[in-house]
Every structure is written in structure tokens, then in C-alpha cells.
Design an enzyme around this catalytic site. Structure first.
Site, PDB file in Angstrom:
ATOM      1  N   GLU A  77      35.406  38.297  52.992  1.00 22.35           N
ATOM      2  CA  GLU A  77      36.243  37.265  54.247  1.00 22.35           C
ATOM      3  C   GLU A  77      35.582  38.609  56.180  1.00 22.35           C
ATOM      4  OE1 GLU A  77      39.189  37.234  56.194  1.00 22.35           O
ATOM      5  OE2 GLU A  77      40.018  36.151  53.331  1.00 22.35           O
ATOM      6  N   HIS A 126      40.930  42.355  53.794  1.00 19.56           N
ATOM      7  CA  HIS A 126      41.428  41.830  54.836  1.00 19.56           C
ATOM      8  C   HIS A 126      41.019  42.996  55.446  1.00 19.56           C
ATOM      9  CE1 HIS A 126      43.383  38.478  53.654  1.00 19.56           C
ATOM     10  NE2 HIS A 126      42.739  36.873  54.517  1.00 19.56           N
ATOM     11  N   ASP A 138      46.588  43.768  49.217  1.00 21.76           N
ATOM     12  CA  ASP A 138      45.542  42.065  49.413  1.00 21.76           C
ATOM     13  C   ASP A 138      44.246  42.487  48.920  1.00 21.76           C
ATOM     14  OD1 ASP A 138      44.607  41.114  51.830  1.00 21.76           O
ATOM     15  OD2 ASP A 138      43.824  42.522  52.587  1.00 21.76           O
ATOM     16  N   HIS A 154      35.113  30.035  55.241  1.00 22.11           N
ATOM     17  CA  HIS A 154      35.234  30.156  53.493  1.00 22.11           C
ATOM     18  C   HIS A 154      34.599  29.887  53.124  1.00 22.11           C
ATOM     19  CE1 HIS A 154      37.202  34.246  53.893  1.00 22.11           C
ATOM     20  NE2 HIS A 154      38.199  33.384  54.502  1.00 22.11           N
ATOM     21  N   TYR A 159      36.587  37.566  45.099  1.00 20.90           N
ATOM     22  CA  TYR A 159      37.547  37.628  46.775  1.00 20.90           C
ATOM     23  C   TYR A 159      38.558  38.937  45.802  1.00 20.90           C
ATOM     24  CZ  TYR A 159      40.602  36.406  50.626  1.00 20.90           C
ATOM     25  OH  TYR A 159      41.396  36.193  51.850  1.00 20.90           O
ATOM     26  N   HIS A 181      37.086  30.329  61.403  1.00 13.78           N
ATOM     27  CA  HIS A 181      36.942  31.062  59.871  1.00 13.78           C
ATOM     28  C   HIS A 181      37.339  31.089  58.749  1.00 13.78           C
ATOM     29  CE1 HIS A 181      38.359  35.415  58.139  1.00 13.78           C
ATOM     30  NE2 HIS A 181      39.138  34.075  57.441  1.00 13.78           N
ATOM     31  N   GLU A 182      37.937  29.797  58.889  1.00 15.39           N
ATOM     32  CA  GLU A 182      38.578  29.261  57.553  1.00 15.39           C
ATOM     33  C   GLU A 182      37.850  28.288  56.635  1.00 15.39           C
ATOM     34  OE1 GLU A 182      40.739  30.548  55.376  1.00 15.39           O
ATOM     35  OE2 GLU A 182      41.744  31.918  56.743  1.00 15.39           O
TER      36      GLU A 182
END
Length: 355
Positions: free
Chosen positions: A197, A275, A270, A177, A188, A173-174
Site C-alpha cells: 500500500e 491501509h 484490513d 499496485h 497483501y 496509486h492503483e
């Protein structure tokens, strides 16, 4: 060739949403609230660092010498917050005694392998960018993040979160990015941020499925399964199959993700709910993968990868723009057959116009 989109600005992206940490920070249990507050403070410091880097410029990184192999380096922060920390394993080094280091190394390799074998992409930037990770970040740090240059993993507090290298999809996932950063570079905030995301959840899940050799119908479609400690009433951070069902816990609260636009959440927190509302495009991808069957990283994943990397999306693209681009990508690669129909139907099911 990798290109930076106009307005290129690497962002600080975490796996655990701020609203979850905010909830924990208000817990009546001093141990839980203290760990969450330390994590929030550390995240705030990293966001500030990220903004400064975009102003003064990040250090240049030389591509890996072999385009067919990753160039991984794992560092140990030794529970401090200075990055990258002490180098503890380089490319080709044998596994050591630290399981966290070994998992990070393996996860970086799995991500590199999927990108190369499934999509012909040489590392996250397409040009062999070395993959750098730091483990044991901070004290009871309850998060993992991509800071525009490298991966960072906390050990968790052992009460709510376990070691963030345990789920390979968190690693994927990271790093995903980073792929978004070097391609569509979605901003973002709001729907573009939710797409940012969602892209990471999609490719994180694909990396997990690829690593386990699972077909779409065999996969659990959970993000972060194995991350929550035994005391938590929940199975993961998010569910792509059933957004909103990942956890329902006295301390964490209930998973707020919607599966369709009927449940779209309008919030200033957020980064505009990046998210939370990512559940909608997540669910669309799941529906496409389910409809097509087989290995999700093949047809469904290829359509999403084509959409992300084609260069036709603006950095402020909303769900509808992405939906239309994905329908076009499906038709371009596969014609107007079952792949195209599956994409059109999926976006309709989640309430997003695609034509």
C-alpha cells in the site's frame, strides 16, 4: 525485462480501506449505510473474481506497439459491475463530453509518463503493458481498485465520496499496485501488505507532484485530496506528512494511521492493517523527500524505485527488510553522502531499524 516473482499472485487492491466502509455501513443514515454496503458487497465479489483468475489464469495482453507511448483504453461500466464494460475512448482519441472518461485517460497517461521519464520504465510491467480502465462502475460505488489486470473507478455516492477519477494520485496509486505486482510482488497481509500500500501512496503522490510541477516542499503530501464530499470533516484519505491527520469525522471516524512504530496497530482486519500501518513507511519516504528537497521523484523517488525493483526483497519482506534495502539502494546509486544519510535518519525517526 519484467519478471514475475516466485509466488506471483495478483491481488485486489482498493484505495478506500475496508475499515472506512465498515464504519459507513453502520451509519444511522440509511443513504450512507446503503451505499457503503453495496460497495462492500461489490468489493467482496471482485476479490472472489481475483482469486478465480489466479487459479485459471488471466488472459494474455499484447505489449503496446510503441515503447515510448502509452496504449490506453477507457471503458464505461454504465453503473453495472461487468468488466471491462463498453469501450468509450482509445489511445489517441479526442476528449469526449464525459469528464470522468477524460480524467481517467489523462491520469493513465501521467502515470505512464512519470514511469518512463523518471525511471526509464515502459508502462507498469516494464514491457509496454496496455493500460485499461473502467469508469462509472456500480451504483454509488465508493471505491477505486486495481484487480491485477486493470483499473476501475466508482462515481462515489456524492455524500461521502465524490468521483474517484478527480484526484490523479488515486489513479497513480492503483496503477502503482501493478508496478509492485510485476516487481517485488509483496504479499497483501501485515507488513508486506502495508509496504504494498505504501508503494502505491508513494508513487501516487509522485505522479501528482510531477503532474503539478511541485517540489517536495510545495506538495501537500495528501492521498485523495478532493475525493471527500463537502459534508466530510477531512482533507483526504491519508497524509504522508502527518499520518493520522487526514480526517476526523462524525461518520468516518478518525484517521487511524500511525507515523511511527510506537503507534503500530496489530489487527486481523484490513488484511492485518495494510491501509493503516502503511503510514509508517509513507512517513519515512516523506522525511527522505523533505530532507533532500527538490523534486521528490528524482533522488528520493529513485531510491524507492531502485529498492522496489532490484529483486532483492522477498514477497514477505517486512519494514526492516525494506529499510535495509533502501539504505543499500541509496548507497549503491549515490554513495554514502546526503542521500544515504537521509534514508538512514528517516527510518530511525519512524522507529524502524535499517542496519
Amino acid at each position: 525485462m519484467a519478471t514475475h516473482r516466485p509466488g506471483f499472485e495478483p491481488v485486489f487492491c482498493t484505495i478506500v480501506p475496508p475499515h472506512v466502509l465498515d464504519k459507513l455501513a453502520r451509519s444511522g443514515d440509511p443513504q450512507l449505510s446503503a451505499a457503503a454496503r453495496r460497495t462492500l458487497v461489490a468489493d467482496a465479489a471482485q476479490r472472489t473474481s481475483r482469486r478465480l483468475t489466479t487459479v485459471i489464469g488471466a488472459p494474455s495482453v499484447s505489449p503496446a506497439p510503441d515503447a515510448e507511448k502509452p496504449q490506453r483504453t477507457i471503458h464505461d461500466a454504465k453503473h453495472k459491475q461487468d468488466l471491462p464494460g463498453k469501450k468509450v475512448r482509445g489511445e489517441g482519441d479526442k476528449p469526449g463530453k464525459d469528464a470522468t472518461v477524460n480524467r481517467a485517460y489523462a491520469g493513465l497517461g501521467a502515470t505512464f509518463e512519470l514511469l518512463l521519464k523518471a525511471f526509464g520504465r515502459n508502462s507498469i510491467d516494464g514491457q509496454g503493458l496496455p493500460l485499461i480502465a473502467t469508469v462509472h462502475f456500480g451504483e454509488d460505488y465508493g471505491n477505486a481498485f486495481w484487480n491485477g489486470e486493470q483499473m476501475v473507478f466508482g462515481d462515489g455516492d456524492g455524500e461521502i465520496f465524490l468521483d474517484f477519477t478527480i484526484p490523479v494520485d488515486v489513479i497513480g496509486h492503483e496503477l502503482a499496485h501493478g508496478v509492485t505486482q510485476y516487481t517485488a510482488n509483496f504479499s497483501y497481509f501485515g507488513q508486506p501488505g502495508a509496504l504494498n500500500e505504501s508503494m502505491s501512496d508513494v508513487f501516487g503522490s509522485l505522479i501528482k507532484q510531477y503532474t503539478l510541477g511541485q517540489s517536495a516542499d510545495q506538495a501537500d503530501w495528501l492521498i485523495g485530496a478532493g475525493l471527500l464530499a463537502p459534508r466530510v470533516t477531512g482533507k483526504a484519505l491519508r497524509s504522508m506528512k502527518e499520518p493520522g491527520s487526514a480526517y476526523d469525522d462524525d461518520v468516518l471516524g478518525k484517521d487511524p494511521q500511525p507515523a511511527t512504530m510506537d503507534g503500530y496497530v496489530r489487527t486481523g482486519r484490513d488484511n492485518g492493517g495494510v491501509h493503516i500501518n502503511s503510514g509508517i513507511p509513507n512517513h519515512a519516504f516523506y522525511l527522505v523527500a523533505e530532507a533532500l528537497g527538490g523534486n521528490a521523484w528524482e533522488r528520493a523517488g529513485q531510491i524507492w524505485y531502485d529498492t522496489l525493483t532490484a529483486g532483492g526483497l522477498e514477497i514477505d519482506a517486512d519494514f526492516e527488510a525494506f529499510a535495509k534495502a533502501s539504505v543499500a539502494a541509496a548507497a549503491s546509486r549515490y554513495g554514502e553522502g546526503e542521500e544515504h544519510q537521509a534514508v538512514v535518519k528517516a527510518w530511525s525517526q519512524v522507529g524502524v531499524a535499517s542496519s
